[in-house]
Design an enzyme around this catalytic site. Structure first.
Site, PDB file in Angstrom:
ATOM      1  CG  PHE A  10      -2.146   0.876   1.048  1.00  0.00           C
ATOM      2  CD1 PHE A  10      -3.153   0.550   0.151  1.00  0.00           C
ATOM      3  CD2 PHE A  10      -2.276   2.037   1.793  1.00  0.00           C
ATOM      4  CE1 PHE A  10      -4.263   1.374  -0.010  1.00  0.00           C
ATOM      5  CE2 PHE A  10      -3.382   2.877   1.646  1.00  0.00           C
ATOM      6  CZ  PHE A  10      -4.378   2.531   0.745  1.00  0.00           C
ATOM      7  CE  LYS A 124      10.266  -1.008 -12.171  1.00  0.00           C
ATOM      8  NZ  LYS A 124      10.753   0.349 -12.062  1.00  0.00           N
ATOM      9  CB  VAL A 151       7.781  -1.315 -19.855  1.00  0.00           C
ATOM     10  CG1 VAL A 151       8.710  -0.554 -20.800  1.00  0.00           C
ATOM     11  CG2 VAL A 151       8.363  -2.680 -19.539  1.00  0.00           C
ATOM     12  N   GLY A 205       9.630  11.567  -6.343  1.00  0.00           N
ATOM     13  CA  GLY A 205       9.062  10.211  -6.346  1.00  0.00           C
ATOM     14  C   GLY A 205       9.351   9.415  -7.610  1.00  0.00           C
ATOM     15  CD  GLU A 208      12.566   1.681  -9.228  1.00  0.00           C
ATOM     16  OE1 GLU A 208      12.195   0.655  -8.668  1.00  0.00           O
ATOM     17  OE2 GLU A 208      11.804   2.365  -9.946  1.00  0.00           O
ATOM     18  CG  ASP A 219      14.007   1.268 -13.690  1.00  0.00           C
ATOM     19  OD1 ASP A 219      13.129   0.597 -13.125  1.00  0.00           O
ATOM     20  OD2 ASP A 219      13.750   2.160 -14.532  1.00  0.00           O
ATOM     21  CE  LYS A 223      11.123   1.035 -16.079  1.00  0.00           C
ATOM     22  NZ  LYS A 223      11.450   2.424 -15.763  1.00  0.00           N
ATOM     23  N   GLY A 320       5.651   7.919 -11.503  1.00  0.00           N
ATOM     24  CA  GLY A 320       4.763   8.825 -10.774  1.00  0.00           C
ATOM     25  C   GLY A 320       3.588   8.086 -10.165  1.00  0.00           C
TER      26      GLY A 320
END
Ligand code: HSE
Length: 339
Positions: A10, A124, A151, A205, A208, A219, A223, A320
């Site tokens: 959450f 991911k 992605v 934000g 990671e 990252d 992807k 985001g």
């Protein structure tokens, strides 16, 4: 029929999804005949809650904001028990991304599939490290493994290639796949130091939990691996993708590039040459008149080269709270349409 959802995690994405579901409840019902209840949530910090008839989302958001934990409808369940024992038919796996071994998210996905529940995720880890195996398990149990948000967050990439672009062969996919590094490079061009730009990206934000994954290119590599495995039907291992990040790029190099009418971009690329996969992530000097050179800030872009349509480029947000929350919604709506 109402979709019954369990949320595992959450954090930012789950809260973004809840905000969208609250704000668009009537519109989603009217326009898409989409009705939902979040019946269970399990989060390491806030605890677990369950109500088979649906939890009050506004109250959940208020409780975590004001009290730092769930209060009403609490149950003493782990994430695994939440998946097994709740009456959910869809599990949204929104726990933290772990690119080393994909856990605990891979276990969450396996448990959901064995219990004949669909999984929707922007995490991911499972998609980059165990896509083929998890997809087979989902197929065997007659449920779906939906990963659009892994992605470019909500900017359609996987669903675009598998939906409107179906019938094409995807020859290559190449672009800017990480918002944090593109934001840092943009800010450095304005004269900001690498460290300050990274701090800003974290505050906004985009980065990671461990920003090493962004700046070292891991990252973007995850992807690229996902794109290869989903769209080119191969079983590429993340370790096979050559990877270099942006940590060594200096303000001087960025200024020099500008003088040469070019710009450094962290590029991820995968190409299928007659079944042979060539994939990499590395900084490239892009001429200013190239479409990718104008993609600034946290924006991402991806160009598919296809056999029937040539190049198709999509540009949009890749990170985001609301953008990734939307990526989950888009898969939830697709599931609703397919039932
Ligand atoms: N840290 C990632 C980025 C988030 O900056 O693009 C979305 O995957």
């Amino acid at each position: 029929m109402k979709q019954k959802i369990a949320l595992i995690g959450f954090g930012t994405v789950a809260q973004g999804l809840c905000e969208i579901l609250i704000n668009k409840k009537n519109e989603l019902a009217k326009k898409y005949n989409y009705r939902y209840e979040i019946v269970a949530v399990s989060d390491l910090r806030f605890g677990s809650v369950y109500n088979p008839d649906g939890l009050n989302l506004k109250r959940l958001l208020k409780e975590v904001k004001e009290k730092g934990k769930f209060i009403k409808d609490r149950v003493d369940w782990s994430a695994i028990e939440t998946i097994e024992k709740s009456n959910s038919d869809v599990v949204c796996e929104l726990a933290y991304t772990n690119l080393k071994d994909g856990q605990p998210a891979i276990k969450h996905c396996e448990t959901a599939f064995k219990n004949k529940k669909h999984v929707v995720t922007s995490n991911k880890g499972p998609a980059a490290l165990a896509y083929r195996r998890l997809k087979r398990l989902a197929d065997k149990n007659g449920v779906k493994f939906m990963i659009e948000g892994t992605v470019l967050s909500g900017t359609p990439v996987l669903n675009l290639a598998e939906g409107p672009l179906a019938g094409n062969k995807i020859i290559s996919a190449k672009g800017i796949l990480n918002g944090t590094t593109n934001y840092i490079l943009t800010k450095m061009e304005e004269g900001m130091s690498y460290e300050d730009a990274l701090k800003e990206a974290q505050k906004l934000g985009y980065a990671e939990a461990d920003p090493t994954n962004d700046v070292k290119g891991y990252d973007a590599r995850a992807k690229i691996t996902i794109l290869a495995n989903v769209l080119m039907n191969v079983n590429l291992n993340m370790a096979e993708v050559k990877c270099k990040g942006i940590t060594k790029i200096t303000l001087k190099e960025i200024a020099e590039a500008k003088k040469k009418n070019a710009r450094w971009k962290l590029i991820g690329s995968v190409e299928n040459k007659n079944g042979k996969i060539k994939a990499y992530v590395k900084p490239e000097l892009i001429p200013l008149d190239h479409p990718l050179a104008g993609v600034m800030g946290s924006t991402n872009a991806l160009t598919f080269t296809t056999d029937l349509l040539g190049d198709v480029t999509i540009v949009g947000k890749g990170a985001g709270k609301i953008e990734t929350g939307f990526s989950i919604l888009t898969d939830l709506l697709a599931l609703n349409n397919s039932e």
